[in-house]
Design a protein around this motif. Structure first.
Motif, PDB file in Angstrom:
ATOM      1  N   PRO B  37       1.074  -1.278  -0.497  1.00  0.00           N
ATOM      2  CA  PRO B  37      -0.260   0.110   0.015  1.00  0.00           C
ATOM      3  C   PRO B  37       0.653   1.201  -0.006  1.00  0.00           C
ATOM      4  CG  PRO B  37      -0.975  -1.273   1.994  1.00  0.00           C
ATOM      5  CD  PRO B  37       0.281  -1.856   1.448  1.00  0.00           C
ATOM      6  N   MET B  38       1.485   1.040   0.533  1.00  0.00           N
ATOM      7  CA  MET B  38       2.752   2.229   0.723  1.00  0.00           C
ATOM      8  C   MET B  38       3.942   1.799  -0.451  1.00  0.00           C
ATOM      9  SD  MET B  38       1.773   4.457   2.777  1.00  0.00           S
ATOM     10  CE  MET B  38       3.637   5.767   2.486  1.00  0.00           C
ATOM     11  N   ALA B  39       3.268   2.344  -1.602  1.00  0.00           N
ATOM     12  CA  ALA B  39       4.749   1.904  -2.472  1.00  0.00           C
ATOM     13  C   ALA B  39       5.836   3.050  -2.635  1.00  0.00           C
ATOM     14  CB  ALA B  39       4.162   2.525  -4.226  1.00  0.00           C
ATOM     15  N   LEU B  40       5.942   3.376  -2.196  1.00  0.00           N
ATOM     16  CA  LEU B  40       6.981   4.508  -1.658  1.00  0.00           C
ATOM     17  C   LEU B  40       8.683   3.854  -0.516  1.00  0.00           C
ATOM     18  CD1 LEU B  40       6.583   7.628  -3.297  1.00  0.00           C
ATOM     19  CD2 LEU B  40       7.981   5.657  -4.332  1.00  0.00           C
ATOM     20  N   ALA B  41       7.654   2.686   0.317  1.00  0.00           N
ATOM     21  CA  ALA B  41       8.328   2.380   1.717  1.00  0.00           C
ATOM     22  C   ALA B  41       9.315   1.613   1.259  1.00  0.00           C
ATOM     23  CB  ALA B  41       7.167   1.609   2.395  1.00  0.00           C
ATOM     24  N   GLN B  42      10.293   2.219   1.730  1.00  0.00           N
ATOM     25  CA  GLN B  42      11.760   1.526   1.011  1.00  0.00           C
ATOM     26  C   GLN B  42      12.714   0.980   2.140  1.00  0.00           C
ATOM     27  OE1 GLN B  42      13.784   4.061  -2.026  1.00  0.00           O
ATOM     28  NE2 GLN B  42      12.132   3.619  -3.043  1.00  0.00           N
ATOM     29  N   ASP B  43      14.010   0.463   2.306  1.00  0.00           N
ATOM     30  CA  ASP B  43      14.492   0.485   3.442  1.00  0.00           C
ATOM     31  C   ASP B  43      15.161   1.153   4.189  1.00  0.00           C
ATOM     32  OD1 ASP B  43      14.690  -2.019   2.151  1.00  0.00           O
ATOM     33  OD2 ASP B  43      16.972  -2.146   1.272  1.00  0.00           O
ATOM     34  N   LEU B  50      -0.748   2.453   7.880  1.00  0.00           N
ATOM     35  CA  LEU B  50      -1.213   2.548   6.053  1.00  0.00           C
ATOM     36  C   LEU B  50      -1.057   3.887   5.912  1.00  0.00           C
ATOM     37  CD1 LEU B  50      -1.939  -0.753   4.379  1.00  0.00           C
ATOM     38  CD2 LEU B  50      -3.958   0.272   5.769  1.00  0.00           C
ATOM     39  N   PHE B  51      -0.821   4.093   6.603  1.00  0.00           N
ATOM     40  CA  PHE B  51      -0.852   5.970   5.870  1.00  0.00           C
ATOM     41  C   PHE B  51       0.184   7.137   6.150  1.00  0.00           C
ATOM     42  CE2 PHE B  51      -5.652   4.454   7.043  1.00  0.00           C
ATOM     43  CZ  PHE B  51      -5.725   4.985   5.850  1.00  0.00           C
ATOM     44  N   ILE B  52       1.006   6.345   6.824  1.00  0.00           N
ATOM     45  CA  ILE B  52       2.458   6.908   7.135  1.00  0.00           C
ATOM     46  C   ILE B  52       3.532   5.801   7.225  1.00  0.00           C
ATOM     47  CG2 ILE B  52       3.394   8.627   8.768  1.00  0.00           C
ATOM     48  CD1 ILE B  52       0.364   8.868   9.992  1.00  0.00           C
ATOM     49  N   ALA B  53       4.561   6.592   6.229  1.00  0.00           N
ATOM     50  CA  ALA B  53       5.354   6.010   6.579  1.00  0.00           C
ATOM     51  C   ALA B  53       6.844   7.647   6.354  1.00  0.00           C
ATOM     52  CB  ALA B  53       6.823   5.745   5.206  1.00  0.00           C
ATOM     53  N   ILE B  54       7.993   7.795   7.179  1.00  0.00           N
ATOM     54  CA  ILE B  54       8.784   8.390   7.644  1.00  0.00           C
ATOM     55  C   ILE B  54       9.969   7.750   6.581  1.00  0.00           C
ATOM     56  CG2 ILE B  54       9.760   9.623   9.200  1.00  0.00           C
ATOM     57  CD1 ILE B  54       7.208  10.027  10.973  1.00  0.00           C
ATOM     58  N   GLY B  55      10.838   8.495   6.109  1.00  0.00           N
ATOM     59  CA  GLY B  55      12.488   8.475   6.045  1.00  0.00           C
ATOM     60  C   GLY B  55      13.576   9.084   6.857  1.00  0.00           C
ATOM     61  N   TYR B  61       5.579  10.490   3.974  1.00  0.00           N
ATOM     62  CA  TYR B  61       5.313  10.330   3.145  1.00  0.00           C
ATOM     63  C   TYR B  61       3.853  10.047   3.677  1.00  0.00           C
ATOM     64  CZ  TYR B  61       9.417   9.479   1.170  1.00  0.00           C
ATOM     65  OH  TYR B  61      11.089   9.383   0.541  1.00  0.00           O
ATOM     66  N   LEU B  62       2.888  10.610   3.469  1.00  0.00           N
ATOM     67  CA  LEU B  62       1.045  10.537   3.964  1.00  0.00           C
ATOM     68  C   LEU B  62       0.615  10.065   2.502  1.00  0.00           C
ATOM     69  CD1 LEU B  62       1.058  13.286   5.244  1.00  0.00           C
ATOM     70  CD2 LEU B  62       1.889  11.590   6.372  1.00  0.00           C
ATOM     71  N   GLY B 166      13.022  12.133  11.036  1.00  0.00           N
ATOM     72  CA  GLY B 166      13.845  10.740  10.318  1.00  0.00           C
ATOM     73  C   GLY B 166      14.981  10.052  11.424  1.00  0.00           C
ATOM     74  N   GLU B 167      15.644  11.101  11.785  1.00  0.00           N
ATOM     75  CA  GLU B 167      16.649  10.190  13.205  1.00  0.00           C
ATOM     76  C   GLU B 167      15.559   8.959  13.948  1.00  0.00           C
ATOM     77  OE1 GLU B 167      19.831  13.687  14.142  1.00  0.00           O
ATOM     78  OE2 GLU B 167      17.808  13.644  14.771  1.00  0.00           O
ATOM     79  N   LEU B 168      14.670   8.984  13.857  1.00  0.00           N
ATOM     80  CA  LEU B 168      13.711   8.420  15.051  1.00  0.00           C
ATOM     81  C   LEU B 168      13.243   6.945  14.667  1.00  0.00           C
ATOM     82  CD1 LEU B 168      12.407  11.375  17.294  1.00  0.00           C
ATOM     83  CD2 LEU B 168      13.851   9.704  17.816  1.00  0.00           C
TER      84      LEU B 168
END
Lengths: 176, 747
Positions: B37-43, B50-55, B61-62, B166-168
């Motif tokens: 669902p989060m197509a950009l979620a990477q290493d 489901l709605f939030i990723a942080i690089g 990424y919302l 990002g650090e966390l």
């Protein structure tokens, strides 16, 4: 087949073998992958598909690409929505055109489908006014006459109108 | 100097990467499509939920799981997520969600994206923020109560030291996800993004030709289809001669598509598809087809005759849907006033016609669709292709308008069926003629209203009947009665406080595909009641606003108890979204005050008024017109909207402005008619849309409210038509009860 050469946003394109009778909008989308020009009606009624041609005499004119045969653009200098913003050497946008800024500032559109047509028409109008300024009291009528054929299904037109009016009245040299 | 929007949009390249187009396709697993669902979620990114990723780069990424069609939801949903997350808006990247049941409903219609997802999005943001705060507290070995998040950082209160998101992020992503009920939600006064008029995140891309709509998809090896569909619902190909079509340069193939039997559902209409190397050749090939069609039960559909029958029906008793007080038979014979109002078929006419691109391989189907309903697209395409739903990946592009048409995935089914047949990517782009002549039409309708006054010049009894072919007929054969859900839309749910009320519905057979269009049945129902209250006001020699006050009665929360009527309330609990008569009254007061400030009307001018609750929002509209020599000019529209708490005020204003244009368009010039079963209109020359010179000055008043967020996209439409015809009556003394007005007035 016909052979087509043209300039789009300052860049030469061609030669292309194109289908006789193909509308310019299909060429832009399917031959050169410039999809910013939008198809609305295919009959030249809604003006969503308008682009600019820069003429040899220094004037510019707008044209509906859904009803214009691509060969009408042969050896022409064309500007599309992709060409207005200022870009750096690697193609990144570094500054928007004043018309783009005005539309963003005024939240002028919603779905964005009509925006390229409105933008091209307004860019051409602003450039014309630089050469042929008008009286301030003429501004509203000129905007209405210029943008009056463009269809927007989402917004109340008011914000396009207000953005264009503000831009013309605050840009030096467009009014006398 | 830069005036760019602060939100970083995903670039065209990233969009293509997101859609899998740049690499020539998606990653297909052996047992199903392996997408996240989060197509950009990477290493280097942590999926918080489901709605939030942080690089690690501090980007947030919302995901917006709803479709963007101009309403600004790709800005609104992230605003809510970012607010509870305490994300810096400058770091936000908006990701478009694919079709995925884990998101819950993705049906972007019914004016429900915010009202149905507001709380959940806040919770998602708060959960992620809590995980970040807990991670920081653990790193600093301090109680979590001593830390707080702000602007994409977590701070230690006493020392003011901080760590960026990002650090966390990576450590926070490993934390146990706290229970939603356990996380703290902010108080409204602490909102930083909610309530702000943020520029829509796609605006700059839209102005540079970089935004990706359905029409803009291009895949390697893709071919283009143009389809000649049955001109009458239910007819099929009787004979086909494609000899000349196949001679057209660029034409690759001609494929006959089956015409489905039974109810139309969301199925492809069938017909004959011409496949070519480019759109133009496909269209030329289509023109060269020699086609005849079989007879259909709908061949004789004629809207003039149909409307005459419908008008006759609503003058005779129907099925009682709501009743209060004595039966109508006991009313005096001499009714004080009665009237019949009609609205024709309408179509959506969104600026981008339907379009979809499909790539079917042995492993599954990938779609790029300008769709409002990714999951029903997934389901319908899977059924049509004989695939498991998990093997259909639906990428949602931007939509050049939708208004409900793109909730129906028939065009996506066409692309998928053709791709399956051809074993290569196929793009199906509808022309404007296709869109206007093969729609899911807003139903043709008639409404009968009758009322009587008591001895004190007050209305004390109302009888109303409505008749229209039901949307349910699109999904089941033999349906002839409107559904309760359709009658809830502005007919049975008007909270009039009269001693006697009787509301009835009559039968109507569907002769074409009936669908929902922006504000749905509220269009005809608001036109009926909004016009009739004005007629009653004229009869009683009272201002229309005063008549509404009297008929609505005292402020209360109407439950319609003991009236034989169970109200659906747009899927909301009455406890959360009551039918609050006080909010009607407040809008009446607001509009009365606004009108009091307006200049005195000139000769041939007049104001009209209407009010309507729909999608649990309340909207009042006042319209000023001038009519000279039968020429109608709409001079000004004022709309006051109470949509509860507002996430993005500019979006609400813009949607309401757009609703006024939409309502004026349908009232002044909207009509789809049928002759011999075929739609007689074909393009914007005979299905015109309002243009700038016809556009009034518009003023939108946002009423401050602490109520829960309510619908925005549709509620502005219904009161526009009655306020317009009421204004024309005020200006001319002539009452128009049949739309559109361009049949009798120059517009």
């Amino acid at each position: 087949m016909s052979i087509l050469n043209l300039s789009i946003n300052g860049k030469p394109y061609g030669p292309f073998d194109v289908e006789p009778g193909m509308p310019m909008i299909n060429f832009l989308h399917e031959y050169v992958n410039l999809t910013g020009t939008k198809f609305g009606c295919g009959e030249g009624i809604c003006h969503a598909c308008v682009v600019i041609i820069d003429n040899d005499d220094g004037t510019s004119s707008t044209h509906r690409t859904c009803i214009s045969n691509v060969m009408l653009f042969n050896n022409q200098r064309v500007r599309t929505i992709e060409g207005h913003a200022e870009k750096n050497k690697v193609g990144e946008i570094i500054a928007l055109h004043p018309v783009q800024n005005a539309f963003i500032k005024n939240f002028s559109f919603q779905c964005g489908w009509c925006a390229p047509g409105f933008t091209n028409e307004t860019v051409a109008l602003v450039e014309k006014l630089k050469k042929q300024p008008i009286a301030k009291e003429q501004v509203e009528k000129v905007i209405e006459d210029t943008l009056g054929d463009h269809v927007c299904r989402c917004t109340g037109y008011v914000k396009y109108f207000n953005a264009t009016k503000e831009l013309i009245l605050t840009t030096e040299g467009l009014t006398v | 100097m830069t005036t760019f929007t602060a939100v970083e949009n995903i670039s065209r390249r990233d969009v293509l990467k997101l859609f899998g187009a740049a690499g020539g396709g998606l990653a297909l697993g052996a047992t199903g499509l392996a997408w996240s669902p989060m197509a950009l979620a990477q290493d280097n990114q942590a999926m918080m939920n489901l709605f939030i990723a942080i690089g690690e780069d501090n980007k947030v990424y919302l995901t917006c799981h709803r479709s963007e069609m101009g309403q600004g939801i790709r800005t609104g949903i992230p605003q809510i997520l970012a607010d509870e997350l305490e994300a810096d808006w400058d770091n936000v990247v908006v990701i478009q969600g694919l079709a995925d049941k884990r998101y819950g409903s993705q049906n972007t219609d019914g004016s429900r994206s915010i009202r149905k997802h507001y709380t959940r999005m806040r919770q998602m943001g708060a959960v992620a923020r809590t995980m970040l705060e807990q991670t920081a507290a653990a790193k600093w070995q301090v109680p979590v109560s001593e830390v707080y998040a702000k602007s994409s950082k977590v701070f230690h209160k006493s020392s003011n030291k901080s760590l960026t998101f990002g650090e966390l992020a990576l450590d926070a992503g490993k934390q146990t996800v706290p229970a939603i009920e356990s996380v703290r939600l902010k108080s409204d006064s602490d909102f930083t993004h909610i309530g702000q008029s943020k520029t829509i995140v796609d605006m700059q891309d839209m102005l540079n030709g970089k935004a990706i709509y359905g029409y803009d998809i291009k895949l390697d090896g893709m071919v283009y289809a143009s389809i000649s569909r049955p001109p009458v619902l239910g007819s099929d190909v009787a004979s086909l001669d494609d000899t000349e079509a196949r001679k057209v340069v660029g034409v690759i193939d001609v494929i006959q598509l089956p015409v489905p039997k039974g109810a139309p559902l969301f199925q492809a209409l069938g017909g004959v598809a011409v496949i070519a190397t480019n759109t133009w050749s496909a269209m030329q090939g289509r023109k060269a087809l020699k086609l005849t069609w079989t007879a259909s039960v709908n061949d004789r559909h004629d809207t003039d005759k149909y409307m005459a029958e419908l008008v006759a029906k609503v003058k005779t008793p129907g099925k009682v849907m709501r009743q209060l007080g004595d039966s109508v038979q006991k009313w005096p014979k001499e009714s004080t006033l009665n009237a019949v109002y009609t609205v024709p078929y309408l179509t959506h006419a969104m600026m981008e016609p339907p379009v979809a691109t499909a790539n079917v391989t042995a492993q599954g189907c990938e779609l790029w669709s300008s769709t409002q309903t990714p999951q029903s697209t997934q389901q319908t395409v899977a059924a049509a292709l004989g695939l498991q739903e998990d093997n259909v990946k639906v990428n949602v592009t931007l939509l050049g308008g939708g208004f409900g048409r793109k909730s129906k995935p028939d065009f996506s089914v066409e692309a998928a069926m053709l791709s399956q047949r051809l074993n290569k990517p196929v793009k199906v782009s509808w022309t404007r003629e296709d869109e206007i002549q093969h729609g899911y039409y807003h139903a043709i309708s008639a409404q009968f209203y009758q009322a009587k006054f008591d001895g004190n010049n007050k209305v004390d009894a109302l009888l109303a009947r409505t008749g229209f072919p039901s949307i349910s007929s699109t999904f089941a054969e033999g349906v002839e009665m409107p559904s309760a859900g359709e009658l809830d839309l502005g007919f049975t749910d008007v909270p009039l406080a009269l001693p006697q009320i009787r509301l009835e519905a009559v039968k109507a057979v569907a002769r074409t595909r009936i669908g929902w269009m922006r504000s749905v049945c509220n269009i005809q129902h608001a036109f009926g009641i909004g016009s009739f209250v004005d007629e009653l006001a004229v009869k009683a020699q009272k201002p229309c606003i005063q008549m509404w006050r009297e008929m609505l009665g005292a402020p209360r929360k109407e439950t319609f108890a003991d009236q034989g009527f169970s109200y659906g309330n747009y899927g909301e609990e009455l406890a959360d979204h009551p039918v609050d008569v006080a909010r009607y009254h407040h809008l009446l007061d607001v509009m009365e005050a606004s009108l009091a400030k307006q200049p005195k009307v000139a000769k041939n001018q007049g104001w009209g008024f209407a009010i309507h609750r729909s999608f649990v929002s309340y909207v009042a509209v006042a319209t000023l017109v001038e009519v000279v020599d039968n020429k109608l000019q709409v001079l000004k529209s004022i709309a006051a909207i109470d949509a509860g708490l507002v996430v993005n005020p500019d979006r609400v204003k813009s949607q309401t402005e757009g609703a006024i244009i939409f309502g004026l368009t349908l009232a002044m010039m909207g009509e789809i008619s049928f002759k011999d079963g075929k739609v007689t209109q074909s393009n914007f020359h005979d299905y015109p849309l309002l243009r700038l010179p016809q556009c009034p000055d518009i003023e939108v008043i946002l009423v401050e409210s602490n109520a829960k967020p309510a619908g925005v996209g549709e509620p502005g439409v219904p009161p526009v038509a009655p306020s317009l015809t009421n204004a024309i009556f005020a200006a001319t003394g002539v009452r128009y009860r049949d739309l559109p007005l361009n049949k009798v007035l120059s517009v």
